[in-house]
Design a protein around this motif. Structure first.
Motif, PDB file in Angstrom:
ATOM      1  N   TYR A  37       0.105  50.896 -16.595  1.00  0.00           N
ATOM      2  CA  TYR A  37      -0.156  50.838 -18.013  1.00  0.00           C
ATOM      3  C   TYR A  37       1.076  51.413 -18.708  1.00  0.00           C
ATOM      4  O   TYR A  37       1.860  52.131 -18.099  1.00  0.00           O
ATOM      5  CB  TYR A  37      -1.406  51.650 -18.373  1.00  0.00           C
ATOM      6  CG  TYR A  37      -2.692  51.030 -17.888  1.00  0.00           C
ATOM      7  CD1 TYR A  37      -3.048  51.059 -16.544  1.00  0.00           C
ATOM      8  CD2 TYR A  37      -3.561  50.401 -18.782  1.00  0.00           C
ATOM      9  CE1 TYR A  37      -4.215  50.476 -16.089  1.00  0.00           C
ATOM     10  CE2 TYR A  37      -4.742  49.818 -18.341  1.00  0.00           C
ATOM     11  CZ  TYR A  37      -5.062  49.865 -17.008  1.00  0.00           C
ATOM     12  OH  TYR A  37      -6.222  49.283 -16.557  1.00  0.00           O
ATOM     13  N   TYR A  94       2.766  54.310 -16.859  1.00  0.00           N
ATOM     14  CA  TYR A  94       1.879  55.163 -16.079  1.00  0.00           C
ATOM     15  C   TYR A  94       1.248  54.356 -14.946  1.00  0.00           C
ATOM     16  O   TYR A  94       0.656  53.297 -15.182  1.00  0.00           O
ATOM     17  CB  TYR A  94       0.768  55.741 -16.942  1.00  0.00           C
ATOM     18  CG  TYR A  94       1.232  56.674 -18.020  1.00  0.00           C
ATOM     19  CD1 TYR A  94       1.504  56.214 -19.300  1.00  0.00           C
ATOM     20  CD2 TYR A  94       1.381  58.039 -17.765  1.00  0.00           C
ATOM     21  CE1 TYR A  94       1.935  57.066 -20.296  1.00  0.00           C
ATOM     22  CE2 TYR A  94       1.805  58.913 -18.764  1.00  0.00           C
ATOM     23  CZ  TYR A  94       2.070  58.419 -20.026  1.00  0.00           C
ATOM     24  OH  TYR A  94       2.494  59.267 -21.005  1.00  0.00           O
ATOM     25  N   HIS A  96      -1.691  53.791 -12.277  1.00  0.00           N
ATOM     26  CA  HIS A  96      -3.133  54.047 -12.254  1.00  0.00           C
ATOM     27  C   HIS A  96      -3.705  53.513 -10.952  1.00  0.00           C
ATOM     28  O   HIS A  96      -3.307  52.441 -10.485  1.00  0.00           O
ATOM     29  CB  HIS A  96      -3.808  53.366 -13.447  1.00  0.00           C
ATOM     30  CG  HIS A  96      -5.293  53.546 -13.485  1.00  0.00           C
ATOM     31  ND1 HIS A  96      -6.172  52.633 -12.959  1.00  0.00           N
ATOM     32  CD2 HIS A  96      -6.048  54.558 -13.980  1.00  0.00           C
ATOM     33  CE1 HIS A  96      -7.411  53.061 -13.140  1.00  0.00           C
ATOM     34  NE2 HIS A  96      -7.355  54.228 -13.760  1.00  0.00           N
ATOM     35  N   GLN A  98      -7.545  53.408  -8.557  1.00  0.00           N
ATOM     36  CA  GLN A  98      -8.941  53.787  -8.362  1.00  0.00           C
ATOM     37  C   GLN A  98      -9.397  53.303  -6.997  1.00  0.00           C
ATOM     38  O   GLN A  98      -8.935  52.283  -6.500  1.00  0.00           O
ATOM     39  CB  GLN A  98      -9.840  53.256  -9.467  1.00  0.00           C
ATOM     40  CG  GLN A  98      -9.792  51.772  -9.710  1.00  0.00           C
ATOM     41  CD  GLN A  98     -10.733  51.360 -10.829  1.00  0.00           C
ATOM     42  OE1 GLN A  98     -11.642  52.078 -11.219  1.00  0.00           O
ATOM     43  NE2 GLN A  98     -10.509  50.173 -11.366  1.00  0.00           N
ATOM     44  N   THR A 108     -10.319  58.027  -9.657  1.00  0.00           N
ATOM     45  CA  THR A 108      -9.491  57.276 -10.581  1.00  0.00           C
ATOM     46  C   THR A 108      -8.403  58.227 -11.052  1.00  0.00           C
ATOM     47  O   THR A 108      -8.688  59.328 -11.516  1.00  0.00           O
ATOM     48  CB  THR A 108     -10.318  56.701 -11.748  1.00  0.00           C
ATOM     49  OG1 THR A 108      -9.463  55.948 -12.606  1.00  0.00           O
ATOM     50  CG2 THR A 108     -11.037  57.774 -12.531  1.00  0.00           C
ATOM     51  N   TRP A 110      -4.242  58.945 -12.679  1.00  0.00           N
ATOM     52  CA  TRP A 110      -3.067  58.538 -13.426  1.00  0.00           C
ATOM     53  C   TRP A 110      -1.850  59.253 -12.864  1.00  0.00           C
ATOM     54  O   TRP A 110      -1.930  60.425 -12.490  1.00  0.00           O
ATOM     55  CB  TRP A 110      -3.217  58.886 -14.897  1.00  0.00           C
ATOM     56  CG  TRP A 110      -4.251  58.095 -15.616  1.00  0.00           C
ATOM     57  CD1 TRP A 110      -5.549  58.443 -15.846  1.00  0.00           C
ATOM     58  CD2 TRP A 110      -4.079  56.795 -16.205  1.00  0.00           C
ATOM     59  NE1 TRP A 110      -6.191  57.446 -16.533  1.00  0.00           N
ATOM     60  CE2 TRP A 110      -5.314  56.431 -16.775  1.00  0.00           C
ATOM     61  CE3 TRP A 110      -3.003  55.915 -16.307  1.00  0.00           C
ATOM     62  CZ2 TRP A 110      -5.500  55.214 -17.444  1.00  0.00           C
ATOM     63  CZ3 TRP A 110      -3.187  54.715 -16.971  1.00  0.00           C
ATOM     64  CH2 TRP A 110      -4.425  54.375 -17.528  1.00  0.00           C
TER      65      TRP A 110
END
Length: 120
Positions: A37, A94, A96, A98, A108, A110
């Motif tokens: 992201y 960023y 990410h 999960q 989950t 970051w």
């Protein structure tokens, strides 16, 4: 405990390319999705690209056709190749992820973020 370590990023001229990578490590049982992201100053965080454990990819509209996401499932690493970069791509990117850890708890996470600046 699961951790994400990002690498890459930096300064690139418009029209140039850059690769960022993110490795997940720790007590991982299964990764469901990994992706990137981005957040530019004064703007909301938005999806750049993500990939599922089945290899399905999803891209943000603004990067389609220019960015490519890929993964190495053995190394739990995801790569984002960014091509034909534009000044509007300038943002903090960023990682990410999960999935499930070895206790089968859902996680989950970051990453800490890596700066990508597109400027001449």
């Amino acid at each position: 405990q699961v951790q994400l370590v990002e690498s890459g990023g930096g300064l690139v001229e418009p029209g140039g390319s850059l690769i960022v990578s993110c490795e997940a490590s720790g007590n991982i049982s299964t990764i469901l999705t990994m992706g990137w992201y981005r957040q530019a100053p004064g703007r909301q965080r938005e999806l750049a690209a993500l990939i599922t454990n089945h290899g399905t990819t999803n891209y943000g509209d603004s990067v389609k056709g220019r960015f490519t996401i890929s993964s190495d499932t053995v190394r739990n690493t995801v790569y984002l190749h960014m091509g034909n970069l534009k000044p509007d791509d300038t943002a903090v990117y960023y990682c990410h992820a999960q999935g499930y850890d070895t206790t089968y708890a859902r996680f989950t996470l970051w990453g800490q973020g890596t700066q990508v600046t597109v400027s001449s």
